[in-house]
Motif scaffolding. Structure first.
Motif, short mmCIF file in Angstrom:
data_model
loop_
_atom_site.label_atom_id
_atom_site.label_comp_id
_atom_site.label_asym_id
_atom_site.label_seq_id
_atom_site.Cartn_x
_atom_site.Cartn_y
_atom_site.Cartn_z
N ARG A 51 0.78 -1.27 0.09
CA ARG A 51 -0.05 0.25 -0.24
C ARG A 51 0.76 1.08 0.09
N ILE A 52 0.26 2.24 -0.46
CA ILE A 52 0.93 3.55 -0.40
C ILE A 52 0.00 4.63 0.15
N ILE A 53 0.12 5.22 1.24
CA ILE A 53 -0.80 6.03 1.98
C ILE A 53 -0.41 7.56 1.53
N SER A 54 -1.38 8.27 2.13
CA SER A 54 -0.95 9.76 2.04
C SER A 54 0.32 10.32 2.72
N GLU A 55 0.92 11.11 2.35
CA GLU A 55 1.99 11.73 3.12
C GLU A 55 1.33 12.40 4.27
N ASN A 56 0.07 12.71 4.28
CA ASN A 56 -0.69 13.34 5.35
C ASN A 56 -1.56 12.23 6.13
#
Length: 588
Positions: free
Chosen positions: A73-78
């Motif tokens: 997975r790649i989630i938000s930087e936020n």
């Protein structure tokens, strides 16, 4: 009346009465400011007592490897974000929010949301011009008269200044906030709520704080104003939009909060189809205003996805699924009025979130596949939390597991309730002392990057009995180490581990992690209160502010290459595996 449903800011707020360091949680490299009061007695640094229940082998060696080739997975930087309750307007804390130029020069990697929840919802708010005082529709008007005016510069060209307040002003503010807390509790239990008036001056202060801190503001409008045909009355919202546009404020928007509870608040319900039409109406208003023609819009911020709430969400998605940029919902694990410390150790409770995620994802996969999901409002307990419990070390087990579970299942952003408010779910108390979940969140932001990695474990799983679900008391998650942390080269990996066992666990790193130097960040309760403690120690050293404006150095404990990780009972920890040169982590 315009309801200030929420303010989302990309970063941590830094109250003016403490220096800019409080922003450290949400922006890598920022310093945390506050005075952290330490117990007078020496800290208890002994390991927690080891208890070995019958049939449990404390010496079982667990082998752990991580897939370093590609992220799952790649989630938000936020991803790790935060709420700020609008009660800061009610009780006066807004005047104590400001930030210095050093904060403004650093970009934050998070949102801060300010929402009214079921513990203290609003009947509505009014937008007034700065020259006007708070309106007579408020309960106990004298409590709303400003004790102190903020001196922050509203013109950014003049720079961002800290509002300096004498100690007596801060003490008066605490007394005022305590009185307001009693009022809000009375409203909660009587289910009758007063209006909240927001002056344009207050909005200016709020936006100036966000802008000077390098944060992004998301403002939730009042959805409770309804026309006779039950459609949304947007007249007051339009005034607010025009005012914000005239100031060129960069804001994203929402509409309402927990629409499944509107019948309780205004005596009439709003179904999903009507709510979707309301959002389309708001989108049309935004497109009419050049400043906000491309602004982000989020919603519908539903409550726990029970059967009737799922029906509301389905109706909303049919009508307005393509209108919102992310779908939002809320989750609170237990009722804060009846919670016990042992509740935070129950794996069954930790796993309740998984079922909710599946329900939300099922609806979105039907109507808008690929739409981003935000958990915009999460806390250990509802009803404002409980002192010495939801603000204690024990609550961290739920919080850290929430972060790991949401990231592993692809939830883009999680918004923690709350940074500073009148309840006990906050990260910073009203003396601006960081609480255990603050330190936990700070370590998370410093060490954890947006790329989620798959783990492979041997020796942990037990063979389940027929009809029985195995709920692991040892929770392990893995990410690429944050790119913002310059202490570690790209390609490093960070593990974070929750041990709910009453015995220590041993983990041997295998595969690509074998024979690598590891940095340990072990968080344990500090002092005699144990799991109830509001103070923590990192690798045996109590965490406290050096002074009002200086965050302590978060020193790791280096472990020699190949050493077995020993996880003490009832603890949370982070382990940075250095120089793995993981392919998944080399590039952003």
């Amino acid at each position: 009346s315009e309801l200030i449903r929420g303010f989302l800011l990309s970063g941590m707020p830094c109250p003016s009465s403490c220096p800019p360091g409080l922003l450290a949680l949400m922006a890598p490299g920022l310093a945390l400011m506050a005075t952290f009061s330490l117990p007078s007695q020496a800290g208890d640094r002994r390991a927690l007592p080891v208890e070995k229940p019958p049939g449990v082998k404390g010496r079982t060696l667990i082998l752990l490897d991580v897939n370093t080739k590609s992220p799952v997975r790649i989630i938000s930087e936020n991803f790790l974000s935060l709420q700020l309750d609008p009660s800061i307007i009610h009780d006066g804390w807004l005047d104590f929010l400001s930030c210095a130029e050093s904060c403004a020069s650093l970009s934050g990697d998070a949102f801060l949301s300010c929402h009214r929840h079921r513990s203290d919802p609003q009947a509505g708010t009014k937008m007034k011009q700065p020259s006007k005082q708070l309106g007579p529709d408020l309960l106990a008007i004298s409590w709303y008269m400003d004790i102190v005016r903020s001196d922050i510069a509203l013109d950014k060209q003049k720079g961002c200044k800290i509002a300096q307040h004498p100690d007596i002003m801060l003490e008066l503010q605490r007394e005022k906030a305590a009185q307001m807390h009693l009022v809000l509790l009375k409203e909660q239990f009587s289910n009758t709520y007063s209006n909240l008036t927001l002056t344009a001056r207050s909005l200016d202060k709020l936006y100036n704080f966000a802008d000077c801190s390098g944060l992004h503001l998301i403002f939730a409008l009042n959805a409770l104003r309804r026309n006779p045909n039950n459609s949304w009355n947007s007249s007051n919202a339009l005034s607010l939009l025009k005012y914000s546009a005239s100031k060129k404020y960069n804001i994203s928007w929402e509409l309402g909060n927990e629409p499944n509870n509107y019948r309780t608040l205004i005596g009439r319900s709003v179904n999903g189809s009507q709510l979707g039409k309301d959002y389309i109406q708001l989108r049309s208003l935004l497109q009419l205003i050049r400043t906000y023609s491309r602004a982000n819009l989020y919603g519908p911020n539903i409550g726990r996805p029970r059967k009737n709430v799922i029906a509301l969400l389905e109706g909303f998605m049919k009508v307005a699924g393509s209108t919102v940029d992310a779908v939002t919902w809320q989750h609170y694990y237990i009722d804060g009025r009846v919670a016990k410390v042992t509740d935070f150790l129950k794996t069954r409770l930790l796993d309740t979130l998984s079922d909710q995620i599946r329900k939300i994802q099922k609806v979105l996969n039907t109507y808008t596949p690929g739409k981003k999901i935000w958990l915009e409002g999460v806390g250990a307990t509802s009803a404002g939390g409980m002192n010495n419990l939801s603000d204690s070390y024990a609550a961290g087990f739920l919080w850290l597991n929430t972060l790991g579970l949401l990231a592993s299942q692809g939830i883009d952003v999680v918004v923690r309730h709350s940074f500073l408010d009148h309840s006990h779910n906050h990260l910073v108390d009203q003396n601006f002392n960081p609480l255990p979940d603050y330190w936990l969140s700070l370590l998370y932001k410093r060490l954890i990057g947006p790329k989620v990695l798959a783990i492979h474990v041997a020796g942990l799983q037990r063979k389940p009995r027929p009809g029985r679900v195995i709920r692991d008391k040892l929770r392990i998650y893995a990410h690429c180490t944050s790119y913002h942390n310059h202490n570690y080269v790209r390609g490093s990996i960070t593990l974070y581990i929750i041990n709910l066992h009453r015995s220590r666990k041993k983990i041997k790193l295998a595969g690509t992690l074998r024979d690598k130097i590891v940095h340990q960040y072990l968080l344990q309760p500090y002092g005699k209160d144990g799991l109830h403690s509001k103070s923590v120690q990192l690798n045996g050293q109590p965490l406290a502010m050096v002074d009002d404006g200086t965050l302590p150095e978060l020193k790791p404990r280096p472990l020699r290459a190949g050493r077995t990780l020993v996880i003490p009972p009832l603890t949370m920890s982070f382990y940075v595996v250095k120089n793995v040169n993981a392919l998944a982590c080399r590039y952003r």
